[in-house]
Structures are given as structure tokens and as C-alpha cells.
Motif scaffolding. Structure first.
Motif, PDB file in Angstrom:
ATOM      1  N   VAL B 217       0.839  -1.038   0.219  1.00 25.89           N
ATOM      2  CA  VAL B 217       0.031   0.012   0.158  1.00 25.89           C
ATOM      3  C   VAL B 217       0.872   1.329   0.091  1.00 25.89           C
ATOM      4  O   VAL B 217       0.674   2.172  -0.711  1.00 25.89           O
ATOM      5  CB  VAL B 217      -0.892  -0.012   1.183  1.00 25.89           C
ATOM      6  CG1 VAL B 217      -1.680   1.321   1.434  1.00 25.89           C
ATOM      7  CG2 VAL B 217      -1.848  -1.074   1.177  1.00 25.89           C
ATOM      8  N   LEU B 218       1.845   1.302   0.867  1.00 29.25           N
ATOM      9  CA  LEU B 218       2.820   2.486   1.085  1.00 29.25           C
ATOM     10  C   LEU B 218       3.442   2.788  -0.418  1.00 29.25           C
ATOM     11  O   LEU B 218       3.430   3.748  -0.846  1.00 29.25           O
ATOM     12  CB  LEU B 218       3.885   2.257   1.942  1.00 29.25           C
ATOM     13  CG  LEU B 218       3.543   2.357   3.595  1.00 29.25           C
ATOM     14  CD1 LEU B 218       4.572   1.658   4.215  1.00 29.25           C
ATOM     15  CD2 LEU B 218       3.130   3.538   4.023  1.00 29.25           C
ATOM     16  N   LEU B 396      -5.635  -1.083   3.070  1.00 30.29           N
ATOM     17  CA  LEU B 396      -5.096  -0.679   4.097  1.00 30.29           C
ATOM     18  C   LEU B 396      -6.044  -1.091   5.610  1.00 30.29           C
ATOM     19  O   LEU B 396      -5.519  -1.652   6.468  1.00 30.29           O
ATOM     20  CB  LEU B 396      -4.723   0.776   4.495  1.00 30.29           C
ATOM     21  CG  LEU B 396      -3.894   1.078   5.627  1.00 30.29           C
ATOM     22  CD1 LEU B 396      -2.638   0.590   5.778  1.00 30.29           C
ATOM     23  CD2 LEU B 396      -3.888   2.728   6.009  1.00 30.29           C
ATOM     24  N   VAL B 400      -5.213  -3.506   8.621  1.00 32.37           N
ATOM     25  CA  VAL B 400      -5.558  -3.044  10.065  1.00 32.37           C
ATOM     26  C   VAL B 400      -6.270  -3.920  10.831  1.00 32.37           C
ATOM     27  O   VAL B 400      -5.869  -4.466  11.801  1.00 32.37           O
ATOM     28  CB  VAL B 400      -5.907  -1.578  10.079  1.00 32.37           C
ATOM     29  CG1 VAL B 400      -6.187  -1.302  11.695  1.00 32.37           C
ATOM     30  CG2 VAL B 400      -4.843  -0.658   9.545  1.00 32.37           C
ATOM     31  N   LEU B 410      -4.468  -4.658  19.869  1.00 30.81           N
ATOM     32  CA  LEU B 410      -3.767  -3.384  19.039  1.00 30.81           C
ATOM     33  C   LEU B 410      -2.327  -3.413  18.826  1.00 30.81           C
ATOM     34  O   LEU B 410      -1.856  -2.878  18.066  1.00 30.81           O
ATOM     35  CB  LEU B 410      -4.347  -2.051  19.661  1.00 30.81           C
ATOM     36  CG  LEU B 410      -5.619  -1.818  19.494  1.00 30.81           C
ATOM     37  CD1 LEU B 410      -6.133  -0.778  20.294  1.00 30.81           C
ATOM     38  CD2 LEU B 410      -6.167  -1.647  18.206  1.00 30.81           C
ATOM     39  N   VAL B 413      -1.383  -4.557  15.609  1.00 33.23           N
ATOM     40  CA  VAL B 413      -1.484  -3.681  14.401  1.00 33.23           C
ATOM     41  C   VAL B 413      -0.084  -2.609  14.527  1.00 33.23           C
ATOM     42  O   VAL B 413       0.097  -2.446  13.390  1.00 33.23           O
ATOM     43  CB  VAL B 413      -2.761  -2.965  14.761  1.00 33.23           C
ATOM     44  CG1 VAL B 413      -3.116  -1.813  13.508  1.00 33.23           C
ATOM     45  CG2 VAL B 413      -3.930  -3.749  14.844  1.00 33.23           C
ATOM     46  N   GLY B 414       0.131  -2.407  15.279  1.00 35.91           N
ATOM     47  CA  GLY B 414       1.551  -1.597  15.689  1.00 35.91           C
ATOM     48  C   GLY B 414       2.868  -2.461  15.059  1.00 35.91           C
ATOM     49  O   GLY B 414       3.359  -1.651  14.072  1.00 35.91           O
ATOM     50  N   LEU B 417       2.310  -2.364  11.332  1.00 36.72           N
ATOM     51  CA  LEU B 417       2.626  -1.075  10.826  1.00 36.72           C
ATOM     52  C   LEU B 417       4.182  -1.046  10.675  1.00 36.72           C
ATOM     53  O   LEU B 417       4.808  -0.381   9.426  1.00 36.72           O
ATOM     54  CB  LEU B 417       2.138   0.105  11.502  1.00 36.72           C
ATOM     55  CG  LEU B 417       2.205   1.490  11.136  1.00 36.72           C
ATOM     56  CD1 LEU B 417       1.631   1.828   9.731  1.00 36.72           C
ATOM     57  CD2 LEU B 417       1.904   2.550  12.003  1.00 36.72           C
ATOM     58  N   VAL B 421       6.499  -0.550   7.385  1.00 39.92           N
ATOM     59  CA  VAL B 421       7.381   0.659   7.002  1.00 39.92           C
ATOM     60  C   VAL B 421       8.799  -0.092   6.853  1.00 39.92           C
ATOM     61  O   VAL B 421       9.464   0.517   5.706  1.00 39.92           O
ATOM     62  CB  VAL B 421       7.445   1.687   8.345  1.00 39.92           C
ATOM     63  CG1 VAL B 421       8.477   2.643   8.058  1.00 39.92           C
ATOM     64  CG2 VAL B 421       6.155   2.385   8.335  1.00 39.92           C
ATOM     65  N   TYR B 424       8.699  -1.300   3.393  1.00 44.24           N
ATOM     66  CA  TYR B 424       8.658  -0.408   2.235  1.00 44.24           C
ATOM     67  C   TYR B 424      10.052   0.348   1.970  1.00 44.24           C
ATOM     68  O   TYR B 424      10.670   0.345   1.169  1.00 44.24           O
ATOM     69  CB  TYR B 424       7.695   0.612   2.827  1.00 44.24           C
ATOM     70  CG  TYR B 424       7.834   1.904   1.998  1.00 44.24           C
ATOM     71  CD1 TYR B 424       7.082   2.057   0.697  1.00 44.24           C
ATOM     72  CD2 TYR B 424       8.265   3.255   2.622  1.00 44.24           C
ATOM     73  CE1 TYR B 424       7.270   3.383  -0.140  1.00 44.24           C
ATOM     74  CE2 TYR B 424       8.189   4.378   1.729  1.00 44.24           C
ATOM     75  CZ  TYR B 424       7.819   4.601   0.664  1.00 44.24           C
ATOM     76  OH  TYR B 424       7.937   5.814  -0.293  1.00 44.24           O
TER      77      TYR B 424
END
Lengths: 153, 500
Positions: B217-218, B396, B400, B410, B413-414, B417, B421, B424
């Protein structure tokens, strides 16, 4: 976000060295043979070696991908959009327990579509409908306890 | 055997499984046809759903989805000159040149039918080879498993990548992730920084969704407002004159099917490599090699057959040894672990119906490919016009929620992410992320079997070469490390590096 191979290689050298130092206090097996430390140490050492190789390659080809590009980073649409994703998901993580999935998920979708120049009304409608669908699929059919927050549905 | 086939058929015939097949077909075709979204990403996004399915349905889901996605990647290659997945990259130029000559229908017809034929050939090899290998694998000890894992890792770096140095670094990252958590020999917590969350190691699924979903996505965010000219196609005529073309290249198909399946069986090399190698082989033996790259149908036949044949081949080491053949089967192994199943030769004895269900779903998926693929070609204009600036945020959102759904956490989820990154950043610097997954799956196999072997032989390294099979596997691993010395392999690596 392309940076020079020299810098990437050097970061891997540092990471490898950190991994090896991290294992220094690990216990050994009977007879003094390495146990938990062996595998990470080999990996760390190889990482230092390959990282150094990459850095050398960068130096040899004079890879200077370049301070210039870094200064123009804020004009690189791809990078700015990617930062919106990063910030958006972080904000979502901060808000979701208070506001609930229905609100914060919609906000995240709307923010990104707005950034990607979807016409505002369409972005709003798509964000609400899509997010409600995801909520229905995960919370109602798959019974995932998505945070409820302000809304009780 | 007949009895197991019957059982597997009965399992497949339930409405739930049939619905799964239909949904995953459409899903695979859609993701495959959208440039920038890969079959691996599709598999990673499927994982949260497989969490709620029984093991059989989840395997069927992945098989169907991946077969359809690898075919569908050919559609944008022919119509907009962008491969839908990396597996179609080898023959994108040829496809688009032919489209410009007004032969889009022929190209897509060849793409569709060769994909199905290749997939069926791969399935046959899988059905023959897997049980035979499983018999052999029953006699394997920690030495053989160590070498198998080492061979897989080496092939990933040396053969499957055009940038061995960078692929090696990615692999080391994956192997390092696999060491996080409680260690096998003493139960000592490694790299947990005193947290409880990391004691069980890096959770595979959020990591997968991050590395393959979020990072894609990024990467696509920069081109989310792009639109490209789409060549029109008359789906009704794709089968016209097809039989003659395929008959002319029947030997090519047979050869490419075998090459593809073999590359698949090789741990670590996936459908994209199969396509490149089949392309290179086709050019070497072609009567008109000068036409390759300028609108020849021959390489499309070869590479289009090989990439789908490869998919079934990838399942051979995955089912027999628990060693992934590519990044999709790496995800499959993650799913099986999540379900408490340990892939390996014992699965063939204890749960033969599961194995037969995989075989059958390959056959079903590749037969269904003709009608579903035809429909996808008919709908290609609409699919390729789906607004990317709405699609990317939607994907995205699935990432999530999917990462959250596994443990209702959660923190996952972190983690997703952060991995996104990281992935990417790596890809932007030419470092492939697929070796990270293979490292994460193979790391524990490599380390456990090494430590077990060392402890039981009291640290006698020569034991690794004492058993005949171990000696052969060890020899092969060393041969793989010497590949830079074979110039013909370097040739396609360079071409691939240039095009990608």
C-alpha cells in the motif's frame, strides 16, 4: 526513500554488531558449548560481513544517492502519502479504543482518500459504507471484538 | 488411495468449501489483475480469514486464489504493459507488442489456456512426487532436515534473486526475527527486552500482513492517482485460432511445465523465477530467438505455462518437509502451524485427506480457471479502471483489521505497521522482502535441527556428511553457493535486474 547502498550497508553492519553484543551474556550448555547464543551470533556476524560488502559496493560505484534527494523529500508525493498512511494508522491506534472502530476506521479511510484527491462527498460516502461493511464482516460474521467506543452497535 | 480421493472429494463438495472456492477465485483474479498488488499480498490478507476456517478450507482458499492471481497477472501485462504480479514480468514486453499489433485476444487466450495447462501439469507432478518423497522423508533425521533448510535458504539467496547480497541481508533479518523469544536449548529468552509479548517470538501473521500488505500500500500510494490507457479486447474471440497455436508449441508447453514444476519444488524459488528461466530456455532452443521481446508468442506460451506449473511444485517441499517452496507456501506453513498442524511426512499418513484435498483443489482451480478467467478478461476494462485512490485505503483497512483479528490485540496492529514501514524502506532500496518470510519460517527448522544434531553427536561436525542423503543435500547446498560461477544463470539474472 532510496538512500545510498553505503549507508544501508553500514546500518546492517551496526545492526549485526548489536545482535552479537546482545548475546554476550547468554548462558552456555554443559561443557562450555554455545547454546542460545550460537545461532544469533552467526547471524550477526554474517550480517556484519554482508553489510560491509554492500557498503563497499556502494563506495566502489560512488553511489551517492544523495543528500539532494533528501532535501526534496517533502515534494516527493509517494513519500508524503506514505507518511499520511503512517500517521493515519498511528492516530487510529490512539483513538480506536476511545472512539470505537466505526468512527476511527471511517476517519482513517476518509483522511487517506482526501489525501489521494477523491472528491470529498464520494470519499465520505465510500468511507462510511466500506467501513460499515468491514465492521459487519469482522465484528458480526467473524465475531472479532472490534473496539466499540462511543457507538454500541 | 481411491478411498482417500473419495473422502477428499466429499470434503470439497460441501457448500462452504465450494463458496470459498468461488469467492477466492474472484478475489485472486482481481488482486492478480491490479498492477502493484501481488499474489503474496493476497495470501497475507487471506490469513486473518483462514483463522476462522477449518484447515481444509484454508488450504483450498490459498490454492485457488494463487492459481487465479498468477494467471490474472497476465491481463494488465497484455493490456497496459504493466505485469499484474511479478510472475508475468518476463513476457510483458512480448504480450504488449502483440496487443499493439491487434492480437490482444490471441495473447490472452494463450495466457489463459497455458496457465490452466501448466497448473494441471504441476498438479500431476505434485500428486506423483509428493507421496514418493514423503516415503523417503520418513527416514530423514535432523541432519537431512538441517541440510534441506540450508539448501532452501541458499537457493533463495543465490538463485531466486538477481541481487544475492541484498537478498542475503533480507534473509538474515528474517532469521534474526526467528530467534526472538524463548530459545530451544535452554529456554532462555532472547532479544525480548524484558517484555512478555516477545517471549513467544515475533508473531508471524501481523509481520506477514505488514511486510506484504502495508508495504505494498505504501509503495502504491505515490501512483494512486495514476490512470493508464487500457487496450480494448474482445473477450468472445480469445479462443479463435488458439488450438493451432498451442498445437504448434506443444513441446514448449511440456518443457515449460516441467521446468516450472521443478523450480517450484526447489525451496525458495517461486513463480516469477520459473517464468524467467522458462523464458531463457525457450529463447535458447527457439528457431526464431531474434523475435523474443519484440512480440513473439512463443515465450508467452513457455513462461505462461511455467509460472502456473510452479505453484503446484511449490507445495511439494511445503507438504513433504514443511519447507516452503516460495513466499506463498511460507504463509501456508504459517497457517498450518496456527491450526496446530505440522507439515511433514507424517501428514501423509495421519491426514491423507488433507493432502488429497490440496491435489484436488489444484485440479479444480485450474479447470475453473477457463470460465472464471474468461469472465475476468471480459471484465478486464472495469477491473483495471477501479480507482486506485479508493482501493489503496480500502486494502489498508483490511490490513489493520486483519492484523487485529488474530489475537484481538492493538499491539499486533502496531507490529504490522512497523513491519510495513520496514518492508517499504527495504524495497525502496532494492532489498527484496520475500527472503524475510522464508527466513522466519526456516529459521527455527535450521536452528533446531542443527542444535539437536550437535548435541546428539557431541559437537562432531563430520556427522553432517556421514549419511548418504545428508551428503547429497549438503553437496547440493555447496553447489548452489557456487552458482555465480555458472555464466548462463547470470544472463537471465542481469536481464531481470534491468527490467525490474
Amino acid at each position: 526513500m532510496k538512500i545510498s547502498d553505503t549507508v544501508v550497508g553500514a546500518s546492517f553492519v551496526a545492526a549485526g554488531a548489536l545482535i552479537v553484543t546482545g548475546t554476550l551474556g547468554y548462558p552456555t550448555l554443559d561443557g562450555g558449548h554455545p547454546g542460545p547464543a550460537l545461532f544469533p551470533r552467526i547471524l550477526g556476524t554474517l550480517m556484519v560481513a554482508l553489510g560491509a560488502g554492500l557498503a563497499l559496493q556502494g563506495i566502489r560505484t560512488r553511489d551517492a544517492t544523495q543528500a539532494v534527494e533528501w532535501r526534496r523529500l517533502h515534494r516527493n508525493v509517494g513519500v508524503v502519502n506514505a507518511l499520511f498512511v503512517l500517521g493515519g494508522v498511528l492516530a487510529y491506534l490512539g483513538l480506536v479504543e476511545r472512539l470505537g472502530f466505526l468512527i476511527s476506521g471511517t476517519l482513517l479511510l476518509f483522511l487517506l482518500m482526501w489525501r489521494l484527491r477523491v472528491p470529498l462527498l464520494r470519499a465520505l460516502v465510500v468511507a462510511i459504507v466500506f467501513n460499515a461493511t468491514v465492521h459487519f464482516l469482522f465484528a458480526k460474521i467473524l465475531r472479532v471484538p472490534l473496539p466499540l467506543g462511543l457507538l454500541w452497535w | 488411495m481411491i478411498e482417500h480421493v473419495g473422502q477428499a472429494l466429499a470434503l470439497l463438495a460441501s457448500w462452504k468449501v465450494l463458496l470459498t472456492i468461488a469467492i477466492c477465485s474472484v478475489y485472486g483474479l482481481f488482486v492478480g489483475a491490479i498492477p502493484g498488488l501481488t499474489a503474496t499480498m493476497a495470501a497475507a490478507l487471506l490469513v486473518p480469514f483462514t483463522f476462522f476456517m477449518d484447515p481444509l478450507s484454508s488450504l483450498v482458499a490459498i490454492v485457488t486464489m494463487s492459481a487465479m492471481a498468477i494467471f490474472a497477472g497476465d491481463i494488465p501485462a497484455a493490456l497496459v504493459r504493466i505485469p499484474g504480479t511479478p510472475s508475468s514480468a518476463a513476457y510483458t514486453d512480448d504480450s504488449y507488442e502483440l496487443t499493439k499489433q491487434g492480437k490482444a485476444e490471441l495473447v490472452l487466450g494463450v495466457d489463459l489456456v497455458t496457465s490452466a495447462i501448466g497448473g494441471l501439469m504441476g498438479a500431476v507432478v505434485l500428486m506423483v512426487a509428493a507421496p514418493l518423497l514423503a516415503e523417503v522423508a520418513l527416514r530423514f533425521t535432523s541432519f537431512e532436515y538441517f541440510w534441506l533448510a540450508a539448501l532452501g535458504l541458499s537457493a533463495t539467496v543465490m538463485i531466486a534473486s538477481s541481487v544475492p547480497l541484498k537478498a542475503g541481508l533480507a534473509l538474515l533479518v528474517g532469521l534474526f526475527f526467528s530467534t526472538i523469544g524463548v530459545d530451544i536449548t535452554l529456554g532462555y529468552p532472547r532479544f525480548t527486552f524484558g517484555t512478555i509479548e516477545l517471549l513467544n517470538g515475533v508473531d508471524f501473521i501481523p509481520a506477514m500482513i505488514g511486510l506484504f500488505g502495508v508495504s505494498e500500500v505504501l509503495r502504491n500510494m505515490g501512483s494512486a492517482t495514476l490512470s493508464f490507457p487500457i487496450a480494448p479486447v474482445k473477450a468472445e474471440t480469445i479462443f479463435r485460432g488458439l488450438a493451432q497455436t498451442l498445437w504448434r508449441y506443444k513441446a514448449n508447453m511440456a518443457r515449460a511445465g516441467l521446468i516450472g514444476t521443478f523450480i517450484g519444488i526447489l525451496p525458495g524459488a517461486g513463480a516469477d523465477i520459473a517464468a524467467w528461466i522458462a523464458y531463457a530456455v525457450a529463447r535458447r532452443f527457439s528457431r526464431e530467438p531474434e523475435k523474443f521481446g519484440k512480440g513473439a508468442i512463443e515465450p508467452i506460451v513457455d513462461a505462461g505455462t511455467a509460472n502456473n506449473a510452479c505453484l503446484a511444485g511449490d507445495w511439494v517441499p511445503a507438504l513433504v518437509f514443511g519447507i516452503p517452496g516460495d513466499s506463498i507456501t511460507a504463509i501456508v506453513i504459517g497457517i498450518l502451524f496456527m491450526k496446530g498442524l505440522r507439515p511433514g511426512p507424517m501428514v501423509f499418513e495421519q491426514q491423507p485427506q488433507l493432502v488429497y484435498a490440496v491435489y484436488l483443489s489444484f485440479i479444480v482451480a485450474n479447470l475453473l480457471m477457463i470460465p472464471f478467467g474468461y469472465a475476468a478478461i471480459k471484465a478486464s476494462g472495469a477491473m483495471l479502471r477501479v480507482p486506485r485512490n479508493i482501493l489503496m485505503p480500502a486494502i489498508l483497512m483490511f490490513c489493520v483489521v486483519g492484523a487485529f483479528a488474530i489475537n484481538n490485540s492493538l499491539a499486533d496492529v502496531g507490529m504490522m505497521l512497523a513491519m510495513g514501514v520496514f518492508g517499504y524502506f527495504l524495497e525502496a532500496n532494492g532489498i527484496p522482502v520475500a527472503p524475510i518470510v522464508l527466513g522466519m519460517v526456516l529459521g527455527p527448522i535450521l536452528e533446531q535441527n542443527f542444535m539437536v544434531s550437535m548435541i546428539k553427536t557431541e559437537w562432531d561436525l563430520t556427522q553432517f556428511f556421514r549419511r548418504p542423503v545428508a551428503l547429497v543435500l549438503g553437496g547440493l547446498t555447496i553447489l548452489v553457493w557456487l552458482t555465480p560461477l555458472y555464466p548462463w544463470l547470470a544472463g537471465w539474472g542481469r536481464r531481470r535486474a534491468r527490467l525490474s
